[in-house]
Design a protein around this motif. Structure first.
Motif, PDB file in Angstrom:
ATOM      1  N   UNK A 453      51.661-101.897  28.522  1.00 51.58           N
ATOM      2  CA  UNK A 453      50.970-102.204  27.467  1.00 51.58           C
ATOM      3  C   UNK A 453      49.529-102.876  27.954  1.00 51.58           C
ATOM      4  N   UNK A 454      49.410-103.404  29.059  1.00 52.01           N
ATOM      5  CA  UNK A 454      48.166-104.110  29.668  1.00 52.01           C
ATOM      6  C   UNK A 454      47.156-102.958  29.942  1.00 52.01           C
ATOM      7  N   UNK A 455      47.673-102.084  30.358  1.00 51.15           N
ATOM      8  CA  UNK A 455      46.775-100.617  30.727  1.00 51.15           C
ATOM      9  C   UNK A 455      46.332-100.162  29.616  1.00 51.15           C
ATOM     10  N   UNK A 456      47.158-100.065  28.517  1.00 48.49           N
ATOM     11  CA  UNK A 456      46.720 -99.268  27.286  1.00 48.49           C
ATOM     12  C   UNK A 456      45.595-100.135  26.487  1.00 48.49           C
ATOM     13  N   UNK A 489      56.716-102.336  49.551  1.00 45.20           N
ATOM     14  CA  UNK A 489      57.811-103.374  49.604  1.00 45.20           C
ATOM     15  C   UNK A 489      59.335-102.449  49.524  1.00 45.20           C
ATOM     16  N   UNK A 490      59.565-101.606  48.760  1.00 48.85           N
ATOM     17  CA  UNK A 490      60.977-100.862  48.717  1.00 48.85           C
ATOM     18  C   UNK A 490      61.110 -99.876  49.780  1.00 48.85           C
ATOM     19  N   UNK A 491      59.810 -99.506  50.447  1.00 44.95           N
ATOM     20  CA  UNK A 491      60.140 -98.420  51.662  1.00 44.95           C
ATOM     21  C   UNK A 491      59.791 -96.952  51.464  1.00 44.95           C
ATOM     22  N   UNK A 492      58.944 -96.766  50.488  1.00 44.11           N
ATOM     23  CA  UNK A 492      58.668 -95.410  49.989  1.00 44.11           C
ATOM     24  C   UNK A 492      57.816 -94.739  51.075  1.00 44.11           C
ATOM     25  N   UNK A 493      58.105 -93.404  51.395  1.00 42.72           N
ATOM     26  CA  UNK A 493      57.250 -93.037  52.750  1.00 42.72           C
ATOM     27  C   UNK A 493      55.846 -92.577  52.324  1.00 42.72           C
ATOM     28  N   UNK A 494      55.786 -91.717  51.443  1.00 45.03           N
ATOM     29  CA  UNK A 494      54.490 -91.022  50.896  1.00 45.03           C
ATOM     30  C   UNK A 494      54.084 -91.776  49.460  1.00 45.03           C
ATOM     31  N   UNK A 495      53.138 -92.376  49.424  1.00 48.90           N
ATOM     32  CA  UNK A 495      52.913 -93.017  48.177  1.00 48.90           C
ATOM     33  C   UNK A 495      51.863 -92.462  47.303  1.00 48.90           C
ATOM     34  N   UNK A 496      51.896 -92.889  46.297  1.00 51.60           N
ATOM     35  CA  UNK A 496      50.858 -92.515  45.190  1.00 51.60           C
ATOM     36  C   UNK A 496      50.050 -93.729  44.421  1.00 51.60           C
ATOM     37  N   UNK A 497      49.041 -93.340  43.805  1.00 48.67           N
ATOM     38  CA  UNK A 497      48.322 -94.611  43.422  1.00 48.67           C
ATOM     39  C   UNK A 497      48.469 -95.113  41.972  1.00 48.67           C
ATOM     40  N   UNK A 498      49.560 -94.420  41.379  1.00 49.36           N
ATOM     41  CA  UNK A 498      50.105 -94.613  40.011  1.00 49.36           C
ATOM     42  C   UNK A 498      49.446 -94.254  38.764  1.00 49.36           C
ATOM     43  N   UNK A 499      48.127 -93.671  39.057  1.00 47.73           N
ATOM     44  CA  UNK A 499      47.527 -93.289  37.944  1.00 47.73           C
ATOM     45  C   UNK A 499      47.021 -94.012  36.738  1.00 47.73           C
ATOM     46  N   UNK A 500      46.864 -95.225  36.889  1.00 49.37           N
ATOM     47  CA  UNK A 500      46.656 -96.390  35.657  1.00 49.37           C
ATOM     48  C   UNK A 500      45.392 -95.763  35.062  1.00 49.37           C
ATOM     49  N   UNK A 501      44.414 -95.123  35.808  1.00 49.01           N
ATOM     50  CA  UNK A 501      43.167 -94.839  35.096  1.00 49.01           C
ATOM     51  C   UNK A 501      43.285 -93.359  34.104  1.00 49.01           C
ATOM     52  N   UNK A 741      56.620 -91.395  36.084  1.00 47.01           N
ATOM     53  CA  UNK A 741      57.217 -92.469  35.717  1.00 47.01           C
ATOM     54  C   UNK A 741      56.411 -93.223  34.466  1.00 47.01           C
ATOM     55  N   UNK A 742      55.448 -92.793  34.240  1.00 46.43           N
ATOM     56  CA  UNK A 742      54.640 -93.384  33.086  1.00 46.43           C
ATOM     57  C   UNK A 742      55.290 -93.861  31.919  1.00 46.43           C
ATOM     58  N   UNK A 743      56.465 -93.145  31.465  1.00 47.62           N
ATOM     59  CA  UNK A 743      56.991 -93.753  30.215  1.00 47.62           C
ATOM     60  C   UNK A 743      58.165 -94.623  30.471  1.00 47.62           C
ATOM     61  N   UNK A 744      58.302 -95.099  31.426  1.00 46.76           N
ATOM     62  CA  UNK A 744      59.417 -95.881  32.007  1.00 46.76           C
ATOM     63  C   UNK A 744      58.919 -97.319  31.885  1.00 46.76           C
ATOM     64  N   UNK A 745      59.579 -98.505  31.923  1.00 50.18           N
ATOM     65  CA  UNK A 745      59.386 -99.689  32.044  1.00 50.18           C
ATOM     66  C   UNK A 745      59.425-100.017  33.816  1.00 50.18           C
TER      67      UNK A 745
END
Length: 767
Positions: A453-456, A489-501, A741-745
């Protein structure tokens, strides 16, 4: 008089009212009574709107809270046992089958943990349906726990003074589009026809008793390559649905050419036929020939799938061809398909360039188009409407907006070398192993993280000028850092920036490319409460400047782990936009491929050397029938992807992603991506894994359903990986979710990804 007909209207509401109330209900913020009341309000609005527009034949039962095919499964009691063992209200059974349900026990409710049924594309559209799932124990009957939906909605409209024609998915299509459940894999769904026909007959009898004299019965599978044994089912099936106590049936097809299956329906005891002449005008002579002396022909001539104005003169001339063959009293002017696939109303688009806006027609405007064409061929004076339409069509064809000579010239430079990587995959893999040094079972996600909600709120503030560009950028950077720290923190190997923009995986790119137009309220339903606002391709496409480099470089600066650059592929941008209808799909896809090639090369030059170019729509665009059109499509679709991705070094790792389609490994192989991720969590046929066993490059079969709120345990991940590894080599297998994962909490995401990573670590230790 030639009548006018609309096969279905968007159910979402002009301001996405259905989404808002449905999600409020899921969150416990609205009661079931409020949910049902909003549905009733939307249906009433749609029926009255069509009646006031002058439409003669208006559909009912085109409304759904989730999916119309799923509605039929609920009504016909095709409910797998795993959903019936819980004490759920009918609407909650519907939602559980559509999206899964997981909740803890309370003092008044039992614990529930059930996954969703499989969801796939509705033919070659971007709408998704929930696949009917049958077993040997399926007992078809009218499940009247929540009433009889088609009857109830017909009576609801009648009470408002609107006579409607109910629409029901036909028995052959319903079964053929279904699948066997995991405990009945030897079952052919079409073998259940004799069991389901009595229930259809019971439903039709109730509709007749309610006053419905005619029913639109949809058989869209007639545009597929149907086996002979399925074609042979039509005659007996429809003879079983004839009787004095039953309404007349209008057999309806859409989205393609029915001619290869024409013999199956040539002598059916139906009142009439509907065919889609927007998608397949060439079938006219042969389909008209099967229309009997007392049968009607519904001419689908107003496009139910796109937003361009109908060319009135051409459409009227086409309808007049039918009148010349059959007579005016046996011809109906109609939309080609339901208008479900178009935005609700153009009038709300106050920000569109008026020049471009004049070229468009949304669902509400298409009502007037259908009526105007029917009036014209009936001899009424609609000359003013036809003159205005002709002027609009002419203006678009002559506009400089549609043509860019530089883009057209660049297309001529495409050759085999431009669309081929510098080396074959084994050589590339050797360099990539050295460069990235990833562990066995590398973990990653598909791209997006929760759009909170904060992003929106902040995106909306920026759009309205309430915060500065600098303030918005600082907010986005903070969101990216939060996502990156979580992944570390959880140990993912290849990361993404999450696409908040990013607002949407297609719209975001369309807004930065030349040749696109955008709407404010042009929403269409993709599935459930997931609506999209497709960009509109109005002219030749090019990239004026870099689109994603700044954010990707900043994200990479925050971590030493590889950071994926995230792009949407050319075919998906094409298919999830409203495309031009004046040039071919191939031309548009290759233009997009060239624009994305520039972006890929800029990312690589900036140090982003793991680049994901998603193509979830590549299967969606596949022509529905085998033949030259399909092979041509596969060639240019794969070529457009390779044009986008082949201008990089061997050590740059190209990823792609696919979801919610029946995929063919050969189609994916043609892209020559280094790593592909495929939606898999709801696939319960072990043969599906086998199909990919020989896939030469690396693959991640998605391990959890991102459209469901349920959280898989670590053991669930372990079990799924164990099944995959019985077939697929461990040294080629990546670990990832089904989709973004954009639609998940965040709570769901944190627990699910943590369990996924822990499962991967267990297999690393084991291997």
């Amino acid at each position: 008089m030639v009548q006018s007909s609309v096969l279905g209207f968007p159910r979402i509401g002009g301001q996405r009212e259905l989404k808002k109330i449905t999600e409020a209900y899921w969150q416990g913020k609205a009661t079931v009574e409020e949910l049902l009341a909003k549905g009733k309000e939307l249906r009433a609005h749609n029926w009255k709107l069509q009646k006031e527009a002058g439409v003669d034949i208006i559909a009912s039962n085109d409304f759904s809270y989730y999916d119309q095919v799923l509605d039929l499964s609920l009504l016909f009691n095709a409910i797998p046992e795993r959903y019936t063992k819980y004490d759920l209200a009918p609407i909650d059974v519907l939602f559980a089958m559509g999206r899964g349900l997981q909740r803890k026990a309370t003092e008044t409710t039992q614990a529930v943990d059930v996954t969703a049924l499989e969801m796939v594309k509705w033919f070659d559209s971007n709408y998704h349906y929930v696949r009917p799932t049958f077993s040997h124990s399926t007992e078809f009957k009218l499940n009247t726990a929540a009433g009889v939906k088609p009857v109830d909605e017909y009576l609801e409209a009648k009470a408002l003074g609107v006579e409607t024609r109910p629409v029901v998915l036909g028995p052959i299509s319903y079964l053929y589009l279904g699948k066997a459940d995991k405990d009945s894999l030897d079952l052919e769904p079409i073998s259940l026809l004799e069991k389901v026909l009595p229930v259809y007959k019971q439903l039709l009898a109730q509709l007749k008793a309610a006053g419905a004299n005619q029913v639109q019965i949809d058989e869209p599978v007639l545009v597929l390559d149907l086996p002979e044994e399925v074609q042979a089912k039509y005659q007996a099936a429809y003879e079983a649905l004839v009787g004095d106590d039953l309404p007349e049936l209008v057999l309806t097809t859409y989205f393609g050419d029915v001619r290869p299956n024409l013999k199956a329906i040539a002598n059916l005891p139906v009142a009439g036929y509907h065919f889609d002449f927007v998608r397949a005008a060439e079938q006219f002579d042969e389909v008209v020939a099967i229309v009997g002396e007392k049968q009607t022909l519904s001419v689908g001539i107003v496009d139910g799938r796109n937003i361009w104005k109908t060319d009135f003169a051409k459409a009227a001339a086409f309808v007049e061809k039918a009148i010349a063959k059959l007579g005016a009293d046996r011809v109906v002017t109609a939309t080609s398909s339901s208008l479900l696939h178009t935005p609700v109303d153009l009038e709300s688009e106050s920000k569109l360039d008026p020049v471009i806006k004049d070229w468009f027609s949304f669902a509400t405007q298409k009502l007037a188009e259908v009526v105007a064409i029917a009036k014209k061929v009936s001899g009424d004076d609609v000359s003013a409407a036809f003159a205005a339409n002709a002027a609009s069509i002419k203006a678009r064809s002559e506009s400089s907006i549609t043509n860019n000579p530089k883009v057209q010239e660049r297309l001529t430079t495409i050759n085999e070398a431009l669309s081929t990587r510098k080396a074959a995959f084994p050589e590339r893999l050797a360099e990539q192993k050295t460069k990235y040094n990833l562990p066995l079972f590398p973990t990653t996600t598909i791209g997006s993280f929760p759009q909170t909600k904060d992003i929106r709120i902040n995106r909306n503030k920026f759009a309205k000028g309430q915060i500065t560009a600098e303030e918005y950028e600082a907010f986005i950077n903070k969101e990216m850092e939060t996502v990156i720290r979580f992944q570390e923190e959880i140990g993912l190997d290849v990361l993404v920036h999450g696409e908040p923009e990013r607002n949407d995986m297609v719209q975001y790119f369309g807004e930065q490319l030349d040749g696109f137009a955008f709407t404010t309220n042009g929403w269409v339903q993709s599935y459930g409460s997931r609506y999209v606002r497709p960009p509109i391709i109005v002219g030749d496409v090019s990239r004026p400047k870099a689109m994603t480099v700044k954010e990707s470089v900043y994200a990479q600066s925050l971590t030493k782990s590889p950071m994926k650059g995230m792009l949407t592929g050319p075919v998906t941008i094409l298919r999830w936009s409203f495309p031009r209808d004046d040039v071919s799909g191939k031309v548009q896809a290759l233009q997009l491929g060239l624009a994305l090639r520039d972006e890929v090369q800029d990312l690589e030059a900036a140090g982003i050397t793991v680049i994901q170019v998603d193509e979830p729509a590549i299967r969606e665009g596949l022509p529905l029938r085998a033949g030259k059109e399909r092979s041509d499509y596969l060639n240019w679709a794969a070529q457009s992807f390779r044009v986008a991705t082949s201008g990089v070094e061997n050590s740059t790792q190209i990823h792609s992603h696919f979801c919610y389609s029946d995929l063919d490994p050969n189609h994916i192989k043609a892209l020559d991506a280094d790593v592909v991720s495929i939606e898999f969590s709801k696939k319960d046929d072990p043969n599906y894994i086998q199909e990919f066993a020989e896939y030469p490059n690396h693959i991640g079969l998605g391990l959890f359903d991102i459209h469901s709120p349920r959280i898989p345990s670590k053991q669930e991940f372990v079990s799924r990986i164990e099944e995959i590894l019985k077939v697929y080599p461990a040294n080629k297998f990546w670990v990832n979710p089904d989709c973004g994962l954009k639609t998940r909490g965040w709570t769901e995401v944190r627990e699910s990804l943590t369990n996924m990573v822990e499962a991967a670590k267990e297999f690393r230790a084991k291997y």
